[in-house]
Design an enzyme around this catalytic site. Structure first.
Site: not given
Ligand code: UD1
Length: 378
Positions: A211-213
């Site tokens: 996850l990084h958005r």
């Protein structure tokens, strides 16, 4: 002829490695130089990839670091201009859709230096996504555009890009994947290396989460719901979760550590390329908001659940193993149940994801330079 290649952030590195290798094998020779903007700078996000993929040390480091979009983009532009003046290349080659991509493309085109964009034409249709702005703008100012899937050409034609500039060559990131598959680090070794040798003992497989958005991690309610859903999955399928620095920061800031500090979740620092490849290859399922991982799982045949409402890589859904689930816990759980019951979506490997995209690019770039950087007569 000479070519100035640009990298800045993690997803650029695995794309540039095979391109540089393809040019070094070319005759007549094109003199290739590499600029690193420094958008990503941590060892884990950066040097680790250069080493594992044998990317030559950058000839020029701009060392811009982090900042707001405006600051980061502007810093790259200011520092890239003198580098471009010094090298005076025949053309500048950029990859992907990060801030460094648009920044360097914009500087080059305004100085009359032709721009080559690798991974052109991808569109999510979501202008709230910073990368979508970078994609649209970079393509508009590029002279030569290389696409990874058929949708890319249709998108570019719709936006008024001349047909002759567009070449469907396949996926350079998959070149890297094929070349390195045999060197992938086994998951059991990764668990052991991070102090959990028994993490998978007695378990029927594992899931990988990334996850990084900003749309997933910058909003506490969204991040909390995603991590709660992951925890539910972890009760049945242990989760290996390499945590991006942005995400680590947000988990701490919003006080959500308790959702991931569990015996059935293995938290890892950002993984190197060969480690990530090993994790994806043998996973039962991958849950991600990354663009590249949607493509890599399709190439590997591993089911992928995308934690976004759209994708700029529709071929991974139409032909590959990808399912778009968004942020809705019910949809994510339904996709997960499908993996548990049926092994998830079966897929096939898309056209030209064959390990030779970079060779096609190098040959086309050379021919284009030999024509004085003009498109071939139809
Ligand atoms: C960038 C790209 C994104 C890509 C992602 C892959 C843009 C607009 N975004 O997002 O498309 O999917 O890289 O990782 O270009 N940080 C560190 N160490 C680093 C780099 C960043 O700690 O080496 C932290 C900093 O707090 C920084 C934050 O991560 O502020 C965000 O970094 P940034 O490069 O702005 O964007 P990413 O979220 O990494």
């Amino acid at each position: 002829f000479s070519l100035l290649c640009v990298v800045g952030a993690r997803p650029n590195f695995m794309k540039m490695a095979p391109i540089m290798a393809a040019f070094s094998a070319l005759q007549p020779k094109v003199d290739v130089k590499l600029v690193h903007t420094g958008q990503h700078y941590d060892v884990a996000m950066n040097h680790q990839y250069f080493q594992a993929l044998g990317i030559p040390d950058p000839d020029i480091n701009l060392e811009v670091g982090s900042g707001s979009h405006a600051v980061q983009t502007a810093d790259v532009m200011k520092k890239f201009e003198p580098a471009l003046d010094e090298v005076q290349p025949t053309a500048v080659l950029v990859v992907g859709d990060v801030n460094s991509t648009i920044a360097c493309a914009l500087v080059a085109t305004k100085k009359g230096v032709p721009v080559i964009h690798v991974e052109a034409g991808l569109r999510s249709g979501d202008r709230a996504m910073p990368e979508e702005i970078n994609r649209v703008l970079t393509d508009q100012i590029s002279d030569l555009l290389f696409t990874t899937e058929e949708s890319g050409k249709a998108n570019l034609l719709r936006e008024g890009i001349a047909d002759g500039r567009i070449h469907f060559v396949g996926n350079v990131m998959i070149d890297t994947l094929r070349r390195n598959l045999e060197r992938a680090v086994p998951t059991t070794q990764i668990c052991a290396d991070h102090g959990r040798p028994d993490f998978l003992k007695g378990k029927a497989g594992y899931a990988v989460l990334t996850l990084h958005r900003p749309s997933n991690v910058d909003d506490p309610a969204v991040l909390k719901a995603l991590l709660e859903t992951a925890a539910k999955i972890a009760e049945r399928t242990p989760i290996i979760f390499p945590v991006h620095p942005r995400t680590r920061g947000m988990i701490d800031k919003f006080g959500l550590s308790h959702l991931v500090d569990r015996s059935d979740v293995l938290l890892l620092p950002p993984m190197g390329y060969l480690e990530m490849l090993g994790l994806m290859k043998d996973a039962r399922v991958v849950l991600t908001d990354s663009g590249g991982i949607q493509e890599e799982t399709t190439a590997l045949g591993t089911p992928c659940i995308t934690l976004r409402n759209n994708t700029e890589r529709p071929i991974t859904v139409d032909e590959g193993t990808n399912t778009i689930a968004g942020q809705d816990p019910q949809k994510i759980m339904a996709a997960y149940e499908d993996v548990m019951a049926n092994g998830g979506k079966a897929g096939r490997v898309p056209q030209f994801w064959d390990g030779r995209a970079s060779e096609r690019i190098a040959a086309e770039v050379l021919a284009w330079m030999q024509r004085g950087c003009t498109i071939a007569a139809a």
